[in-house]
Motif scaffolding. Sequence first.
Motif, mmCIF file in Angstrom:
data_model
loop_
_atom_site.group_PDB
_atom_site.id
_atom_site.type_symbol
_atom_site.label_atom_id
_atom_site.label_comp_id
_atom_site.label_asym_id
_atom_site.label_seq_id
_atom_site.Cartn_x
_atom_site.Cartn_y
_atom_site.Cartn_z
ATOM 1 N N HIS A 42 0.623 -1.379 -0.231
ATOM 2 C CA HIS A 42 0.007 -0.056 0.123
ATOM 3 C C HIS A 42 0.976 1.233 -0.112
ATOM 4 O O HIS A 42 1.127 1.821 1.015
ATOM 5 N N THR A 43 1.483 1.681 -1.174
ATOM 6 C CA THR A 43 2.393 2.591 -1.415
ATOM 7 C C THR A 43 2.023 3.959 -0.945
ATOM 8 O O THR A 43 3.033 4.727 -0.472
ATOM 9 N N GLY A 99 7.830 8.996 1.826
ATOM 10 C CA GLY A 99 6.964 7.818 2.462
ATOM 11 C C GLY A 99 7.872 6.512 2.140
ATOM 12 O O GLY A 99 8.835 6.623 1.718
ATOM 13 N N SER A 100 7.252 5.410 2.564
ATOM 14 C CA SER A 100 7.751 4.099 2.557
ATOM 15 C C SER A 100 8.432 3.888 1.120
ATOM 16 O O SER A 100 9.885 3.388 1.120
ATOM 17 N N PRO A 101 7.697 4.085 0.253
ATOM 18 C CA PRO A 101 8.504 3.552 -1.183
ATOM 19 C C PRO A 101 9.658 4.468 -1.557
ATOM 20 O O PRO A 101 10.658 3.870 -2.102
ATOM 21 N N TRP A 102 9.399 5.716 -1.200
ATOM 22 C CA TRP A 102 10.623 6.397 -1.332
ATOM 23 C C TRP A 102 11.852 6.215 -0.923
ATOM 24 O O TRP A 102 13.003 6.048 -1.284
ATOM 25 N N LEU A 103 11.488 5.827 0.499
ATOM 26 C CA LEU A 103 12.819 5.160 1.293
ATOM 27 C C LEU A 103 13.564 4.105 0.914
ATOM 28 O O LEU A 103 14.619 3.725 0.900
ATOM 29 N N ALA A 104 12.429 3.089 0.400
ATOM 30 C CA ALA A 104 12.880 1.893 -0.116
ATOM 31 C C ALA A 104 13.581 2.005 -1.358
ATOM 32 O O ALA A 104 14.976 1.176 -1.392
ATOM 33 N N PHE A 117 2.234 -1.578 -4.858
ATOM 34 C CA PHE A 117 1.255 -1.621 -5.195
ATOM 35 C C PHE A 117 0.439 -0.356 -4.665
ATOM 36 O O PHE A 117 0.616 0.066 -3.629
ATOM 37 N N GLU A 118 -0.438 0.197 -5.511
ATOM 38 C CA GLU A 118 -1.450 1.266 -4.829
ATOM 39 C C GLU A 118 -2.497 1.083 -5.699
ATOM 40 O O GLU A 118 -2.401 1.338 -6.990
#
Length: 284
Positions: A42-43, A99-104, A117-118
């Motif tokens: 849930h990006t 957010g989490s995806p940017w950090l990843a 996924f979004e």
Amino acid sequence: MFSYRHAFHAGNHADVLKHAILLQIFDYYAQKDSPYSIIDTHTGSGLYDLEDDWAQTKGEFYDGLDKVLQAENPPAMVERYLDAIADLNPDGIARYYPGSPWLALTALRPQDSFHGFELHPSEFQTLNDNVKQLFPRPNRRVRLYAENGFDGIKRLLPPPSRRAVVVMDPSYEAKGDYRQVQHSLNEALRRFAQCCFVIWYPLVQRPEVQQLRRYLESQTLPWLHTSLTVRAPSRDGLGLHGSGMFIVNPPWTLYQSLSEALPWLKAAMAQDNKAQSYLQQHKL
């Protein structure tokens, strides 16, 4: 179904806890040269402008990120988180929040892969635009899916590398999300029991929250469970007074890091004298 926007909550106390933990996990997995996959179910849009109208509507970052920035002597785990914020804001003003995806994606090495996924149409488009800032050209290691991550992870586990971190933090606006998290965890661990599975959940006054916490701690694999409450629950039963993180197969370093960081985070972000933290682990 499409009413939730994380931009209203970016940089709040729950984000601080979640993102500090995720960075520690990503750093741990990067210690080995062998590749690993990050799967984010849930990006959201991945990057947020704290001066934007949505972020300013509730201004939740004032009681989260801002308080952490103003506090002195952060422990190593928090310092790493603040470094990630600083990398995104080289002028020294914390305007943009990852957010989490940017950090990843910023933690991704050439051998690693990311699957995000979004389901929200406009959030997915913004996610695409934000990812292009990091990867202007198509990259086979970075895959984005406009679909429900609860279902999508099934086809990605186990990954070829046999190393993966799954991040699951739905909005929980729908009560069914609590049950869906349990189902998805069961499905994922049946496919790949060695997976590091990271679940975020809100501390709100719903019976589903306590049911989820009890279910998670019934797991027989190694796990770590932590939560941070910043204030007493409101009398009207509304609002987020804290958040929790449950990690299956956690890095062995995480418990000690949280033992050092939680008292500091509680002191930095407490809104009243009811602030408290929780940390428990289960070993085989």
